[in-house]
Motif scaffolding. Structure first.
Motif, PDB file in Angstrom:
ATOM      1  N   GLY A  84       0.879  -1.164   0.029  1.00  0.00           N
ATOM      2  CA  GLY A  84       0.078   0.024  -0.051  1.00  0.00           C
ATOM      3  C   GLY A  84       0.873   1.309   0.042  1.00  0.00           C
ATOM      4  O   GLY A  84       0.316   2.414  -0.029  1.00  0.00           O
ATOM      5  N   GLU A  85       2.144   1.120   0.212  1.00  0.00           N
ATOM      6  CA  GLU A  85       2.987   2.519   0.110  1.00  0.00           C
ATOM      7  C   GLU A  85       3.261   2.787  -1.256  1.00  0.00           C
ATOM      8  O   GLU A  85       3.418   2.378  -2.163  1.00  0.00           O
ATOM      9  N   GLN A  86       3.404   4.257  -1.288  1.00  0.00           N
ATOM     10  CA  GLN A  86       3.702   4.815  -2.360  1.00  0.00           C
ATOM     11  C   GLN A  86       4.996   5.972  -2.220  1.00  0.00           C
ATOM     12  O   GLN A  86       4.899   6.485  -1.180  1.00  0.00           O
ATOM     13  N   HIS A  87       5.572   5.994  -3.354  1.00  0.00           N
ATOM     14  CA  HIS A  87       6.757   7.028  -3.136  1.00  0.00           C
ATOM     15  C   HIS A  87       6.738   7.980  -4.485  1.00  0.00           C
ATOM     16  O   HIS A  87       6.639   7.490  -5.389  1.00  0.00           O
ATOM     17  N   LEU A  97       6.997   7.840  -9.619  1.00  0.00           N
ATOM     18  CA  LEU A  97       5.921   7.332  -8.823  1.00  0.00           C
ATOM     19  C   LEU A  97       6.243   5.746  -8.750  1.00  0.00           C
ATOM     20  O   LEU A  97       6.304   5.302  -9.969  1.00  0.00           O
ATOM     21  N   VAL A  98       6.294   5.430  -7.589  1.00  0.00           N
ATOM     22  CA  VAL A  98       6.220   4.059  -7.617  1.00  0.00           C
ATOM     23  C   VAL A  98       5.345   3.571  -6.389  1.00  0.00           C
ATOM     24  O   VAL A  98       5.105   4.127  -5.556  1.00  0.00           O
ATOM     25  N   ALA A  99       4.366   2.671  -6.680  1.00  0.00           N
ATOM     26  CA  ALA A  99       3.367   2.354  -6.082  1.00  0.00           C
ATOM     27  C   ALA A  99       3.306   0.708  -5.827  1.00  0.00           C
ATOM     28  O   ALA A  99       3.581  -0.100  -6.813  1.00  0.00           O
ATOM     29  N   SER A 100       2.637   0.403  -4.978  1.00  0.00           N
ATOM     30  CA  SER A 100       2.363  -1.222  -4.951  1.00  0.00           C
ATOM     31  C   SER A 100       1.263  -1.192  -5.421  1.00  0.00           C
ATOM     32  O   SER A 100       0.100  -0.580  -5.558  1.00  0.00           O
TER      33      SER A 100
END
Length: 105
Positions: A84-87, A97-100
């Motif tokens: 659920g983490e996003q960067h 954008l890096v997202a699960s």
């Protein structure tokens, strides 16, 4: 979900989206948010030319500016990644954008 619109038609009081699998979805409004070269956008342009000639510039889709390019990749089971983490990383001329996603991707 999981439908591909191949044609759009006008019906009494609204529109209908006709999908590749033969399913038909009627509605009052159709939002084409599937890309500049999509079937929805092409159908909307065709209807515009038919109902109000000159409404759309014939060269419009070839002159849409592009301000970003996208690289897309999928990794699975990244060590220490929090579900659920996003960067977000913003920089001059680029961002990331890096997202699960589902299934630990």
């Amino acid at each position: 979900m999981q439908k591909k619109v191949v044609q759009v038609g006008l019906i009494q009081g609204g529109v209908e989206a006709i999908c590749a699998d033969g399913s038909v979805f009627p509605g009052l409004l159709l939002v084409g948010a599937d890309g500049v070269h999509s079937a929805v956008r092409q159908s909307m342009t065709d209807l515009g030319h038919k109902l109000q000639p000159g409404c759309f510039d014939p060269a419009e889709k070839d002159r849409v500016p592009c301000y970003y390019r996208c690289s897309f990749g999928i990794a699975q089971h990244v060590p220490n990644w929090v579900p659920g983490e996003q960067h977000l990383v913003f920089g001059t001329g680029r961002s990331q954008l890096v997202a699960s996603g589902p299934e630990d991707r």
